[in-house]
Design a protein around this motif. Structure first.
Motif, PDB file in Angstrom:
ATOM      1  N   PRO A 226       0.823  -1.216   0.000  1.00 49.85           N
ATOM      2  CA  PRO A 226       0.000   0.000   0.000  1.00 49.85           C
ATOM      3  C   PRO A 226       0.857   1.266   0.000  1.00 49.85           C
ATOM      4  N   VAL A 227       0.272   2.344  -0.512  1.00 50.26           N
ATOM      5  CA  VAL A 227       0.917   3.649  -0.541  1.00 50.26           C
ATOM      6  C   VAL A 227       0.338   4.483   0.602  1.00 50.26           C
ATOM      7  N   TYR A 228       1.220   5.145   1.341  1.00 54.58           N
ATOM      8  CA  TYR A 228       0.770   5.961   2.470  1.00 54.58           C
ATOM      9  C   TYR A 228       1.109   7.433   2.214  1.00 54.58           C
ATOM     10  N   GLY A 229       0.556   8.306   3.031  1.00 56.01           N
ATOM     11  CA  GLY A 229       0.904   9.728   2.970  1.00 56.01           C
ATOM     12  C   GLY A 229      -0.129  10.545   2.229  1.00 56.01           C
ATOM     13  N   ALA A 231      -2.454  12.195  -0.330  1.00 56.86           N
ATOM     14  CA  ALA A 231      -3.078  11.544  -1.482  1.00 56.86           C
ATOM     15  C   ALA A 231      -3.969  12.518  -2.238  1.00 56.86           C
TER      16      ALA A 231
ATOM     17  N   TRP B 128     -11.910  -1.119  -1.837  1.00 51.41           N
ATOM     18  CA  TRP B 128     -10.593  -0.934  -1.216  1.00 51.41           C
ATOM     19  C   TRP B 128     -10.164  -2.186  -0.457  1.00 51.41           C
ATOM     20  N   VAL B 129      -8.900  -2.528  -0.597  1.00 48.03           N
ATOM     21  CA  VAL B 129      -8.311  -3.627   0.182  1.00 48.03           C
ATOM     22  C   VAL B 129      -7.959  -3.103   1.565  1.00 48.03           C
ATOM     23  N   TRP B 169     -16.485   1.698  -1.559  1.00 45.78           N
ATOM     24  CA  TRP B 169     -16.940   3.086  -1.606  1.00 45.78           C
ATOM     25  C   TRP B 169     -17.908   3.200  -2.771  1.00 45.78           C
ATOM     26  N   VAL B 175     -20.983   2.998   2.042  1.00 46.38           N
ATOM     27  CA  VAL B 175     -19.868   2.044   2.133  1.00 46.38           C
ATOM     28  C   VAL B 175     -20.454   0.653   2.347  1.00 46.38           C
TER      29      VAL B 175
ATOM     30  N   LEU C 116      -1.279   5.759   7.062  1.00 49.55           N
ATOM     31  CA  LEU C 116      -2.555   5.895   6.346  1.00 49.55           C
ATOM     32  C   LEU C 116      -2.374   6.915   5.226  1.00 49.55           C
ATOM     33  N   LYS C 117      -3.391   7.073   4.397  1.00 47.58           N
ATOM     34  CA  LYS C 117      -3.459   8.163   3.422  1.00 47.58           C
ATOM     35  C   LYS C 117      -4.143   9.359   4.092  1.00 47.58           C
ATOM     36  N   GLU C 154      -7.688   4.271   3.573  1.00 52.09           N
ATOM     37  CA  GLU C 154      -7.038   2.957   3.629  1.00 52.09           C
ATOM     38  C   GLU C 154      -5.949   2.864   2.562  1.00 52.09           C
ATOM     39  N   HIS C 155      -4.955   2.059   2.831  1.00 46.85           N
ATOM     40  CA  HIS C 155      -4.853   1.120   3.908  1.00 46.85           C
ATOM     41  C   HIS C 155      -4.405   1.824   5.194  1.00 46.85           C
ATOM     42  N   GLU C 174     -12.272   7.756  -0.943  1.00 47.19           N
ATOM     43  CA  GLU C 174     -11.657   6.766  -0.063  1.00 47.19           C
ATOM     44  C   GLU C 174     -12.633   6.273   1.013  1.00 47.19           C
ATOM     45  N   VAL C 175     -12.251   5.181   1.662  1.00 43.86           N
ATOM     46  CA  VAL C 175     -12.942   4.668   2.850  1.00 43.86           C
ATOM     47  C   VAL C 175     -11.915   4.539   3.977  1.00 43.86           C
ATOM     48  N   ARG C 177     -11.487   2.725   8.220  1.00 41.39           N
ATOM     49  CA  ARG C 177     -12.027   2.085   9.434  1.00 41.39           C
ATOM     50  C   ARG C 177     -11.915   3.090  10.574  1.00 41.39           C
TER      51      ARG C 177
END
Lengths: 243, 243, 243, 243
Positions: A226-229, A231, B128-129, B169, B175, C116-117, C154-155, C174-175, C177
């Motif tokens: 996964p890509v973080y940061g 977005a 989304w994963v 989404w 969701v 996270l994003k 996510e992720h 996006e979604v 948790r």
């Protein structure tokens, strides 16, 4: 092809003739042996090697790492622990055995004390399967019986497992969550209780089968991480101050 | 070798030319096709066959059953539903697709209403994963985007999944828990949301990859089934009235 | 009687007039206010106090600790982080808000990166309830809508929650948790996503209700703590070498 | 105020003088007694009453239902089972005791066979707490010891519990998941193992404390129920054929 690295502290084997007699090639030796017989690609690494045998290169080439330690958890450097942790988050499987519950790597991945009750009294352990659908218990009967083992008892201070696969009964009156899975980032973790160094536990076929199954289960999922940061939006966001 | 049976109600395909154009060999046809290309052993079965194509013999020879139904859930006989349920408890994997959420077999295995919100509005879905370590999302990117799909929205009245792998989404503001695993007895169950009959969803490579991965994940664990009922003690029980 | 300590970094409030206008008494001030109105016993503590206001005495007297931090996670000393962690393992509830996902205390309890994003784009968030049976969503409708919030996507690199209670939909696609529970030792942990400092999120009644509910849910269970270490047997262990 | 209904089959008490001596007012009588002493509002209902004492009105007025049955599971009508199930999905808590594992209501909510091993041999049971953070074990020590109980052993064919709180050790060599929580729709379910009719188990203070705690835990969350079915979009959906 799954590349396995079996890591062992390898200290009891040096100090205690009883252990050396049971495991003349070390606990890592017998584990490596039965995994190779399953067709896996297996290497070993031990505490007293440079960087404990767990260099960046070794970890990068490892799909599943098996961990046995007891006497010398504190001698494992924080640098190597952090390296292993990052590799687990990146996808490497990790199988922690027996007294590895108190290893730095397990405690840092769990976030709890990982403490428990224990007793060395040559007592019987019967490990019951409570999740018969799980691939880790493929080929295993209703329980695994070990005539003499060290006792580990509840409360075992771990986070709630993702999956609880086995629960132990001990002759002296305790129970224990003996087979527990977790995910951490992209990686899978399996804790398996038995394996006190003065008993021939890792020569037991069912114990070998569980560890072999767990290696297959723990192999990394082949996918981009996964890509973080920060977005960019995937959809148009309305200008709320002008509508 | 994994033996897969793809079950489809196969009614939309008979009634609706739009569906027939997208799936000239039926939804079961396209699913069977991409599973065969993965090297799996695949058969199909449909509602209007004798016993819905799900005789004792067929189920006994099935490792993983895939289920698509919508219009005619009530026409599936209770006898066949009970037979499928027993086979799942015995170890057969079950993959329930899209509107199969309301099938008798899914509802009886879940114990809840399996109800949800829905809408047909040609809207975008982005799946989304949320569990990147899981083998079911091997080869899948951060999300799967479907330009037009039916909306399913929370609350989805299912038991807490063993593992939540994907969350959708929707363009219209909802969701949905779109990829959910369960164990039931010796069997594994996977629910996967997308697949409205008027869209070419099952032609989408990522959707195909998820279903193919799920078949591998859901194959039965090879082991003896647990024994139930009256059991002799494994240890001596003290006579409490005489000590 | 539940004793709550609301901890806030309290830096944005000093530097940014926008934040100060929304939270003239600090984010901790507004949270303390609505918790007191619920009849709870509430104190506050902030980063720049001695020991960040989290002395042994304060923590010992705290049943539930609420945590908001963002700019200065690194300024929280490891000593205080370890003290808070031990208190959680001992039973204190912990509620981590919004950017607290990257706090030292949350990361050490989780064992993952907690990455996270994110995006600041004045976009709409709709937080859907996915577990309607949970006491944390008592009094809450099907969703909570926030007209403008920061996006978290996510992720989200957390361990699988014990309970997933809420999932967010974001306007940009996006979604997330957004409401997750954990147990760690004797303590309960709740992560709740919303609360970017430049929006009046903690003035929103539903957000207040969730946090208030979570305090009640997270209070310690009144019981003796488990005993760890060497344990005498509770039953007679047979002498295996002489029978 | 929590309204509890204690349901008991009440047949052993009629047939067996041993049971009648232990429970002169029935198993429901002693359970109702200790719940009332806790300040709860308690009613009882039994199999031989009209509609088994579980009319729509009774269930509508019940926050938490306790269930004990054994000999006559089949005599409970499907109508009443379905009514109880709908009320659980609507939010009513359900506590299933001991041989209730084989009741129609438990099996239909679980979706599995709920089968297990069993033995009547006057053997010792020691119920270990494995989740010390849970409100259901408030006031309970590390374990509850029962000098004589019926044995229930794994594999217990239930879905994976949402929370596993207690695990039993049996003198004869088995283990059992003895305290398990589930959510079903808006309702919470707790299964608690002990309580064979020929032993004074429900007179034991710790057993009483667990059941009382469970009633508090299982009370319905006060909120509107989710809305299902066709749903209007909350956001504008783009016309995809014209852009």
């Amino acid at each position: 092809m799954i590349n396995v690295t079996v890591w062992n502290e390898n200290r009891h084997e040096q100090k205690n003739p009883v252990v050396r007699e049971i495991y003349p090639n070390g606990i890592h030796g017998v584990i490596a042996q039965f995994l190779m017989e399953d067709g896996l690609e297996v290497k070993t690494a031990t505490l007293d090697e440079a960087e404990h045998g767990l260099t960046e290169e070794v970890l990068e080439a490892t799909d599943v790492l098996i961990w046995w330690g007891h006497l010398a958890h504190d001698e494992v450097t924080d640098t190597v622990v952090e390296r292993v942790k990052q590799r687990v988050l990146d996808g490497m499987g990790l199988i922690v055995l027996h007294s590895g519950h108190f290893s730095k790597i397990f405690k840092t991945l769990m976030g709890t004390s990982c403490d428990l009750k224990w007793r060395e009294a040559d007592e019987k352990e019967r490990i019951w399967v409570v999740d018969p659908s799980h691939p880790i218990v493929e080929g295993i009967g209703e329980y695994i019986e070990l005539d003499k083992e060290e006792m580990y008892g509840e409360h075992f201070d771990i986070p709630t497992p993702n999956e609880l696969i086995m629960v132990s009964w001990f002759e002296g009156g305790e129970v224990f969550r003996s087979g527990c899975t977790y995910s951490r980032g992209n990686g899978k973790v399996f804790y398996f209780r038995p394996g006190h160094e003065t008993y021939p536990t890792y020569h037991q076929p069912d114990v070998q089968r569980v560890i072999t199954n767990a290696v297959h289960w723990a192999r990394p999922a082949g996918r981009q991480r996964p890509v973080y940061g920060n977005a960019q939006p995937l959809e148009v966001i309305k200008d709320k101050d002008n509508h």
